[in-house]
Design an enzyme around this catalytic site. Sequence first.
Site, PDB file in Angstrom:
ATOM      1  N   HIS A 554       0.832  -1.203   0.000  1.00 55.39           N
ATOM      2  CA  HIS A 554       0.000   0.000   0.000  1.00 55.39           C
ATOM      3  C   HIS A 554       0.864   1.250   0.000  1.00 55.39           C
ATOM      4  CE1 HIS A 554       0.795   0.926   4.286  1.00 55.39           C
ATOM      5  NE2 HIS A 554       0.806  -0.388   4.439  1.00 55.39           N
ATOM      6  N   CYS A 573       2.956  -5.203   6.727  1.00 54.78           N
ATOM      7  CA  CYS A 573       2.616  -4.870   5.347  1.00 54.78           C
ATOM      8  C   CYS A 573       3.780  -4.148   4.679  1.00 54.78           C
ATOM      9  CB  CYS A 573       1.359  -4.016   5.301  1.00 54.78           C
ATOM     10  SG  CYS A 573      -0.137  -4.934   5.692  1.00 54.78           S
TER      11      CYS A 573
END
Length: 721
Positions: A554, A573
């Site tokens: 992301h 992440c």
Amino acid sequence: MRDHSTGRRGFEGVLMAVAATFLTVSATSAIAQTSPKSASDLAIDAAVPVPQPVDLPPPSIGDFKPESVAVPATPPAAAKTESSTEAAKTDTPAKTDSAAAPSAAPAPTAAAPEAAPAATATAPVAEPAKEPAKQQATKDQAAEPQKAASNVPAADQGVADKLRETIATKASKYFDRKAERAAVEKFYEARDYAPVWTNAGALTSAGKGVIARLKDAASDGLDPTDYPVPDFAAATTPDALAEAELRLTESMMDYARQAQSGRMHWSQVSADIQYPEHPIDPVEVLANVTTAKDASAALDSYNPPHKLYQELKKKLAELRGEGDNPAAKIADGETLKYVPARKKQAAVTMDDSRVPQLRAKLGVTANADSTTYDADVADAVRKFQRSADLKPTGVLDDRTVKAMNTPKRDRTIDTILVNMERWRWLPRQLGAPAIGNAYVILNIPDYTLKLMHNGAPVWTTRVVVGKPGKHATPLLTETMKYITVNPTWNVPPSIINNEYLPALAQDPTVLDRMGLKLERNRDGTVHISQPPGEANALGRIRFNFPNKFLVYQHDTPDKNLFGRDERAFSHGCMRVQNPDQYAAALLNITMPEKDYTPAKIRSMYGRTEVDLKFPTPIPVNITYQTAFVDDHGKLELRKDIYGRDAAMLALLRNDKGKNLEAVVAHAQPSYARAKMPPGVNVAGDYTGSTQSSGFNFFERLFGGPPAPPAPEYRRQQRFTH
């Protein structure tokens, strides 16, 4: 008084009907015997045998003599004749019965009364004698082709017999895996148990090829001692040759399995690793290796085909002095030393013709052609001695020369070995064939992400990965199915329970001040989310590849971290430096007709989630390469930030002889109904209520409306995912 005349008349009528039927059948039989039979009649006769009529007087007491006990030997003989005739003339089955009649004619007269009742009874009485004969004939016919197909030479028959016996009784001694044992049994059975690695006691080309590959296992980062090679020269008896045959098959199977899937299972290294299983097919291995023109190359094909693996293999050979340009060995000679200058004494040097070669080997670039053993050379020798666990004297003695000429077993080689092992875990096909083998590969220790298409990188960027420890980014292979522009951040359970709930206990207003929404799901779990926007912890774009670890790639509002060399700051992440460029590159591969550009992606920024789904998913491979070869052919080494190398080396060194391929089950953390800190207001508390959105946490992350959001988190007041 009863009238019996009616019953008598009925009985007489029955007798007359039976007599008429008997005359009709007799006439029909007579006509059938005198008139030629059609093809259909012949077929019916063959299918339903009709007993031959026998005109014999009624049996008398004299017909039953003791010697009649030998009569039952006659029917099997007749049946056998019938079976042989039937096998010889399968195109005219109707002749079978007629052929059987002459064989019964010479039977003794005493047998005739025995045959009469059988003939006048029903046909099935004769069938039991026929059926076993037919079954026996069928078995003989089925066995004949197998026997005829046997090509076992007389010189190998003894070995084949021993192989048959051993495989039938002791196969598990050699092959403890059920699938491999079954494959080996069928393989040798199909060969009539003829050996495949030897012929008349001498090694075949296939045997030589397999042995050559097993002995060279070290070149692929494997341990040759794991694949022992039998001494065929010492095997001079059928028993010894059979034993050697199965031992080599066992080693070949072990090599193929470990070359393809690894010496250890990834689950033994860490609980946050998951790659698709790709075990060998034992039947295919046996067929492939034993029928190949080059058995060594066929066995070698089970090693990873990836370019980066092959490049590591070359570097391993170079470090061991076994490459295309092997390092030259230092010749023996006198001891060389350097004495630095002192107040009243100049530096003492020595000249030797080996020094230029020594400079090249140790990487001393200054005065490359000088034969003087000076301070630079002495310092390089001292550094080498430390790496070889020798006393760092800086003196080139016999022991140091021997260590230089011995294949290196230093940290660099160990690093290469564990990286080659990790390549075995990855799928053999990294990309999607339908779209030019496109795939994403992210190297955690190098903090880089590459988008590959048609065998070449088309886009590269820097990434931020998870912190060492419980927030480490997992290793995995999944497929990216869509991109979400303006994502909602659904905080993962680990962050909620480990960070946000303790923070709420200290300050019940902390989430409101951070712009987070707190609610309780219908199942009692706590859900915290952040709506789309410029300050969202996920930034403007999320790249979704659903996985059990709930991680994804992301954007991030914290751009400053991309300027650092070491970038392990997230909760697991992966943050991408230029997400708009990344999104455009991905979309142009999956949907080239749409002509996406970074500007077009940015024009979608807003407060409403937008999902851009891929017609063809793109594989995402998260790897851990602490050793790799760059585009210029240089070996690059990276810091083992998660301790993966150390864990693997410990397994290889300390668990020798144990089953390193076993899957280890790791319990996943369970976040049950969380206890809400006192004084915290929960918006939309669905405890005991039916007014729930109906979507659980996984649905919110990766599927079902609303658009599948994925997990991430941040710390403190600034959202750092």
